[in-house]
Scaffold this motif. Sequence first.
Motif, PDB file in Angstrom:
ATOM      1  N   LEU A 174       0.823  -1.208   0.000  1.00 18.39           N
ATOM      2  CA  LEU A 174       0.000   0.000   0.000  1.00 18.39           C
ATOM      3  C   LEU A 174       0.859   1.262   0.000  1.00 18.39           C
ATOM      4  CD1 LEU A 174      -2.966  -0.938   2.341  1.00 18.39           C
ATOM      5  CD2 LEU A 174      -2.810  -1.049  -0.152  1.00 18.39           C
ATOM      6  N   PHE A 188      -3.483  -5.271  -6.317  1.00 14.08           N
ATOM      7  CA  PHE A 188      -3.729  -3.839  -6.493  1.00 14.08           C
ATOM      8  C   PHE A 188      -3.453  -3.390  -7.924  1.00 14.08           C
ATOM      9  CE2 PHE A 188      -3.635  -4.302  -1.967  1.00 14.08           C
ATOM     10  CZ  PHE A 188      -4.659  -3.463  -1.568  1.00 14.08           C
ATOM     11  N   VAL A 225       1.817   1.705  -3.581  1.00 14.58           N
ATOM     12  CA  VAL A 225       0.677   2.212  -4.333  1.00 14.58           C
ATOM     13  C   VAL A 225       0.529   3.714  -4.112  1.00 14.58           C
ATOM     14  CG1 VAL A 225      -1.839   2.175  -4.482  1.00 14.58           C
ATOM     15  CG2 VAL A 225      -0.568   0.026  -4.406  1.00 14.58           C
TER      16      VAL A 225
END
Length: 430
Positions: free
Chosen positions: A63, A342, A66
């Motif tokens: 994350l 993702f 990302v």
Amino acid sequence: MTKTPFSINRRQALSGLAAGAAATAAPGFMTRALATPKTIKIGLVQPSTGPLAFFTEHIPFVLDQVQKTLGGSIDVNGTKHPYEIIIKDSQSNPNRAAEVTQELILQDEVDLVATFATPETVNPVSDQCEINGVPCVSNDAPLEPYFFGRNGDPAVGWDWTYHFFFSGGGLSRALVPYWKRLETNKVIGGLWPNDGDGIAQSDKAHGFPPYFESEGFSVIDPGRFDMPASNYNAQIAAFKAANVEIIQGVLPPPEFTTFWNGAAQQGFQPKIVYVGKACEFPQAMEPLGDRALGLSTEVWWSKYHPYSSGLTGQSSLELADAYEAASGRQWSLPLGFRHALFEVIFDTLKRTENLDDKGSIRDALKTTNYKSIVGALDFTKGPFPNTAETPLVIGQWVKGEKFPLDMVIVDNTTTPEVPVNAEPMLIKYS
């Protein structure tokens, strides 16, 4: 509700958009109120606690990547939309997984749900999304337990739920050539619990036994068992009585440790041990010390795989190196699939025509044809509806240099583009 520390802060995102609108207004003109772009809500269900928690260790790193890559928003049809990722803990419990998915759908009103980490997480989450008409993408559960464990009909499939991972058929086809390269009596002991994976693998009609037997192996199956198990004495006794030399099973790390300690105490010394879920993680192998050497695993992704991310541009090796540098921990197989999850989420959202329509998000998801860090993903190819199959090779654990243990690739029969970097070996006992 638990939000990842790397989630986008809604207030900050909206404040930034307002500031940008003011800065671009022409001097001398009164700015008009502008419609605020929709904040996309992504629900993520994972086993943050419980015996499956090993599967979640890479999420904060992924994350963070990302966030650094996208800067907190994505461009959809020329408009930048902030996004929010809402994480719920399944507690490694299927019932809890279903409950928190309902919370995401009914209370948080998410636009899309993502999940991973065995059928015990993926199946109940997917079922809730299907019932409630919310698009869902998942990975990290073999295709057969995912599809047939949800009573999927190959002639129909589903409307809202999509999944990518290796198949049980792919796993059996990868294991057999590896086993045949080693000297054994070809007697396999099935260590198959009473869960989604164990039931699928042990199935006498469509599971592993008929295929293994067709390839010249004998299969000893002591039957299903519930977990957690206080001991594996019954299974070990059955394997010893049948002179089993190959173990093929699927157990979470704590259960495998119980089994492997019991095998040592009872003098059971199989020549090959493959146990899915457990033998994939260096953290689960390291406490075993030298008793981990030679244990084998299917390899869904590794730093040796010749694939790159369509999101960050990183090669598999670059992703693994970045994870080790950031975390101080050793790369492991789920890293690539956490990243790829993702990749698919944001590729889907970028291709969505109408973010206010969950059906439009679903339509973008089901037409996914994407080159990811775990390989090409195409939901139209199957082998079952709503699924994409990813490649497999076989690895074993050896003494490491930077870390106590290293995983090496020892057989690539079914995926020759992944390079082999060691020869297969039988387990050695002192």
